[in-house]
Scaffold this motif. Sequence first.
Motif, PDB file in Angstrom:
ATOM      1  N   THR A 211       0.834  -1.211   0.000  1.00 27.67           N
ATOM      2  CA  THR A 211       0.000   0.000   0.000  1.00 27.67           C
ATOM      3  C   THR A 211       0.864   1.254   0.000  1.00 27.67           C
ATOM      4  O   THR A 211       0.585   2.226  -0.715  1.00 27.67           O
ATOM      5  CB  THR A 211      -0.917  -0.004   1.235  1.00 27.67           C
ATOM      6  N   MET A 212       1.931   1.251   0.776  1.00 23.12           N
ATOM      7  CA  MET A 212       2.845   2.385   0.818  1.00 23.12           C
ATOM      8  C   MET A 212       3.524   2.608  -0.533  1.00 23.12           C
ATOM      9  O   MET A 212       3.698   3.751  -0.974  1.00 23.12           O
ATOM     10  CB  MET A 212       3.893   2.163   1.913  1.00 23.12           C
ATOM     11  N   ASP A 213       3.888   1.527  -1.208  1.00 23.88           N
ATOM     12  CA  ASP A 213       4.526   1.655  -2.519  1.00 23.88           C
ATOM     13  C   ASP A 213       3.585   2.324  -3.522  1.00 23.88           C
ATOM     14  O   ASP A 213       4.016   3.167  -4.321  1.00 23.88           O
ATOM     15  CB  ASP A 213       4.945   0.278  -3.035  1.00 23.88           C
ATOM     16  N   ARG A 214       2.314   1.950  -3.469  1.00 23.64           N
ATOM     17  CA  ARG A 214       1.339   2.577  -4.382  1.00 23.64           C
ATOM     18  C   ARG A 214       1.194   4.066  -4.067  1.00 23.64           C
ATOM     19  O   ARG A 214       1.122   4.892  -4.982  1.00 23.64           O
ATOM     20  CB  ARG A 214      -0.007   1.869  -4.280  1.00 23.64           C
ATOM     21  N   ALA A 215       1.162   4.411  -2.793  1.00 23.75           N
ATOM     22  CA  ALA A 215       1.054   5.827  -2.415  1.00 23.75           C
ATOM     23  C   ALA A 215       2.299   6.597  -2.831  1.00 23.75           C
ATOM     24  O   ALA A 215       2.209   7.755  -3.270  1.00 23.75           O
ATOM     25  CB  ALA A 215       0.824   5.946  -0.910  1.00 23.75           C
ATOM     26  N   LYS A 216       3.463   5.970  -2.721  1.00 26.14           N
ATOM     27  CA  LYS A 216       4.709   6.622  -3.130  1.00 26.14           C
ATOM     28  C   LYS A 216       4.701   6.908  -4.620  1.00 26.14           C
ATOM     29  O   LYS A 216       5.121   7.973  -5.078  1.00 26.14           O
ATOM     30  CB  LYS A 216       5.899   5.713  -2.757  1.00 26.14           C
ATOM     31  N   GLU A 217       4.214   5.957  -5.407  1.00 27.54           N
ATOM     32  CA  GLU A 217       4.120   6.149  -6.853  1.00 27.54           C
ATOM     33  C   GLU A 217       3.175   7.295  -7.197  1.00 27.54           C
ATOM     34  O   GLU A 217       3.343   7.961  -8.229  1.00 27.54           O
ATOM     35  CB  GLU A 217       3.651   4.861  -7.517  1.00 27.54           C
ATOM     36  N   ALA A 218       2.198   7.537  -6.318  1.00 28.73           N
ATOM     37  CA  ALA A 218       1.241   8.628  -6.541  1.00 28.73           C
ATOM     38  C   ALA A 218       1.745   9.960  -6.024  1.00 28.73           C
ATOM     39  O   ALA A 218       1.048  10.972  -6.120  1.00 28.73           O
ATOM     40  CB  ALA A 218      -0.087   8.291  -5.876  1.00 28.73           C
ATOM     41  N   GLY A 219       2.968   9.992  -5.469  1.00 23.77           N
ATOM     42  CA  GLY A 219       3.574  11.254  -5.065  1.00 23.77           C
ATOM     43  C   GLY A 219       3.725  11.497  -3.579  1.00 23.77           C
ATOM     44  O   GLY A 219       4.147  12.586  -3.172  1.00 23.77           O
ATOM     45  N   ALA A 220       3.406  10.502  -2.745  1.00 21.42           N
ATOM     46  CA  ALA A 220       3.543  10.695  -1.297  1.00 21.42           C
ATOM     47  C   ALA A 220       5.010  10.841  -0.913  1.00 21.42           C
ATOM     48  O   ALA A 220       5.891  10.207  -1.502  1.00 21.42           O
ATOM     49  CB  ALA A 220       2.928   9.514  -0.553  1.00 21.42           C
ATOM     50  N   LEU A 221       5.278  11.695   0.069  1.00 23.27           N
ATOM     51  CA  LEU A 221       6.629  11.860   0.596  1.00 23.27           C
ATOM     52  C   LEU A 221       6.908  10.807   1.650  1.00 23.27           C
ATOM     53  O   LEU A 221       6.086  10.570   2.536  1.00 23.27           O
ATOM     54  CB  LEU A 221       6.786  13.241   1.247  1.00 23.27           C
ATOM     55  N   ASP A 222       8.089  10.180   1.574  1.00 27.79           N
ATOM     56  CA  ASP A 222       8.491   9.306   2.657  1.00 27.79           C
ATOM     57  C   ASP A 222       9.445  10.057   3.579  1.00 27.79           C
ATOM     58  O   ASP A 222       9.704  11.258   3.406  1.00 27.79           O
ATOM     59  CB  ASP A 222       9.099   8.000   2.133  1.00 27.79           C
ATOM     60  N   TRP A 223       9.980   9.351   4.596  1.00 26.39           N
ATOM     61  CA  TRP A 223      10.876   9.948   5.582  1.00 26.39           C
ATOM     62  C   TRP A 223      12.061  10.634   4.915  1.00 26.39           C
ATOM     63  O   TRP A 223      12.379  11.797   5.209  1.00 26.39           O
ATOM     64  CB  TRP A 223      11.315   8.848   6.536  1.00 26.39           C
ATOM     65  N   ALA A 224      12.738   9.930   4.011  1.00 29.00           N
ATOM     66  CA  ALA A 224      13.933  10.484   3.365  1.00 29.00           C
ATOM     67  C   ALA A 224      13.598  11.688   2.498  1.00 29.00           C
ATOM     68  O   ALA A 224      14.336  12.684   2.484  1.00 29.00           O
ATOM     69  CB  ALA A 224      14.626   9.401   2.534  1.00 29.00           C
ATOM     70  N   ASP A 225      12.478  11.624   1.772  1.00 29.37           N
ATOM     71  CA  ASP A 225      12.060  12.753   0.935  1.00 29.37           C
ATOM     72  C   ASP A 225      11.822  13.998   1.781  1.00 29.37           C
ATOM     73  O   ASP A 225      12.230  15.106   1.430  1.00 29.37           O
ATOM     74  CB  ASP A 225      10.758  12.421   0.188  1.00 29.37           C
ATOM     75  N   TRP A 226      11.124  13.795   2.901  1.00 34.04           N
ATOM     76  CA  TRP A 226      10.764  14.939   3.746  1.00 34.04           C
ATOM     77  C   TRP A 226      12.011  15.603   4.307  1.00 34.04           C
ATOM     78  O   TRP A 226      12.137  16.827   4.285  1.00 34.04           O
ATOM     79  CB  TRP A 226       9.843  14.474   4.877  1.00 34.04           C
ATOM     80  N   TRP A 227      12.947  14.789   4.810  1.00 36.44           N
ATOM     81  CA  TRP A 227      14.159  15.366   5.377  1.00 36.44           C
ATOM     82  C   TRP A 227      15.043  15.997   4.304  1.00 36.44           C
ATOM     83  O   TRP A 227      15.767  16.967   4.583  1.00 36.44           O
ATOM     84  CB  TRP A 227      14.929  14.323   6.177  1.00 36.44           C
ATOM     85  N   ALA A 228      14.978  15.495   3.084  1.00 27.32           N
ATOM     86  CA  ALA A 228      15.729  16.121   1.991  1.00 27.32           C
ATOM     87  C   ALA A 228      15.196  17.524   1.719  1.00 27.32           C
ATOM     88  O   ALA A 228      15.968  18.459   1.462  1.00 27.32           O
ATOM     89  CB  ALA A 228      15.649  15.260   0.732  1.00 27.32           C
ATOM     90  N   LEU A 229      13.870  17.699   1.797  1.00 29.68           N
ATOM     91  CA  LEU A 229      13.290  19.037   1.637  1.00 29.68           C
ATOM     92  C   LEU A 229      13.714  19.955   2.781  1.00 29.68           C
ATOM     93  O   LEU A 229      14.054  21.123   2.569  1.00 29.68           O
ATOM     94  CB  LEU A 229      11.765  18.948   1.594  1.00 29.68           C
ATOM     95  N   ALA A 230      13.673  19.420   4.000  1.00 33.85           N
ATOM     96  CA  ALA A 230      14.065  20.237   5.150  1.00 33.85           C
ATOM     97  C   ALA A 230      15.521  20.685   5.039  1.00 33.85           C
ATOM     98  O   ALA A 230      15.870  21.819   5.396  1.00 33.85           O
ATOM     99  CB  ALA A 230      13.847  19.456   6.443  1.00 33.85           C
ATOM    100  N   ALA A 231      16.388  19.804   4.525  1.00 29.28           N
ATOM    101  CA  ALA A 231      17.814  20.122   4.410  1.00 29.28           C
ATOM    102  C   ALA A 231      18.081  21.225   3.399  1.00 29.28           C
ATOM    103  O   ALA A 231      19.124  21.885   3.449  1.00 29.28           O
ATOM    104  CB  ALA A 231      18.593  18.866   4.026  1.00 29.28           C
ATOM    105  N   LYS A 232      17.142  21.444   2.474  1.00 27.46           N
ATOM    106  CA  LYS A 232      17.310  22.473   1.452  1.00 27.46           C
ATOM    107  C   LYS A 232      16.659  23.796   1.836  1.00 27.46           C
ATOM    108  O   LYS A 232      16.844  24.806   1.147  1.00 27.46           O
ATOM    109  CB  LYS A 232      16.709  21.992   0.128  1.00 27.46           C
ATOM    110  N   ASP A 233      15.900  23.786   2.918  1.00 29.53           N
ATOM    111  CA  ASP A 233      15.177  24.995   3.317  1.00 29.53           C
ATOM    112  C   ASP A 233      16.123  25.968   4.022  1.00 29.53           C
ATOM    113  O   ASP A 233      16.915  25.562   4.876  1.00 29.53           O
ATOM    114  CB  ASP A 233      14.035  24.625   4.258  1.00 29.53           C
ATOM    115  N   PRO A 234      16.064  27.257   3.682  1.00 27.41           N
ATOM    116  CA  PRO A 234      16.988  28.220   4.294  1.00 27.41           C
ATOM    117  C   PRO A 234      16.910  28.288   5.812  1.00 27.41           C
ATOM    118  O   PRO A 234      17.922  28.509   6.480  1.00 27.41           O
ATOM    119  CB  PRO A 234      16.562  29.550   3.658  1.00 27.41           C
TER     120      PRO A 234
END
Length: 267
Positions: A189-212
């Motif tokens: 179920t998580m894989d299907r949600a990821k394919e639809a664009g859901a952020l996982d743990w690593a994605d979220w922290w990657a965004l935080a690391a780029k935020d000023p």
Amino acid sequence: MGFCGSRVLHGRSLVAETTTGTDWAAWQESWDRQQEWYMPDREERFRVMLDMVEALVGPRPRVLDLACGTGSITDRLLKRFPEATSTGVDLDPALLAIARGHFDGDDRATFVTADLKDPDWTGQLPHDSYDAVLTATALHWLHAEPLTALYGRIGGLVRDGGVFMNADHMIDTETPRINAAERAHRHATMDRAKEAGALDWADWWALAAKDPVLAGPTAERYKIYGEHADGDMPSARWHADTLRKAGFGEARAVWASPSDTLVLAVK
């Protein structure tokens, strides 16, 4: 500032806000959505948790939001019980930055930086006792020995008649086939949600690391934690037994999903 660049998440555009400052509400919402990717029934456990707060200590509780992260429990607590107060405690500088930003100006919410493995962390709290200590999806970062010690300290913080609740991953090792089937279904179920664009743990922290604003606190939190902790996930029975040994009169599960359990203890 806020999110660096643009990301659309559940209908909301997360765009860098260069004129009005960081959009803390967007960060709070994005954390909730990321956590729901792992736990689609997350809101249900919060609902039951607050139901039991109301049932046992009433609608105006003094709450300790333990390992509070961005303040997800505090947010739901104060919306449901406007006369409640909350102390959030955590060590993660990035998540605490979001919590403090999101609740800025609300004197019902206070946030404390403390390490729950430190024997003296309770000395940093503004109160000696609480009606309720609440936590969710956090204490599995601890191994059994420090978690047992933590439960002992929590036993000293909760007033007589007060409550402690922990909603977390709790694995019953006596049911391996059920566990394997549940895990396989959940990950599909998580894989299907990821394919639809859901952020996982690593994605979220990657965004935080780029935020000023969050880049510095995010780098600091990785120095503290690394990628993820490797704590234990003992059974709900273990949690209830350990809480009774810590001074609680009663303890049992009051909600469960196939993978997670909410354990309630009453002092």
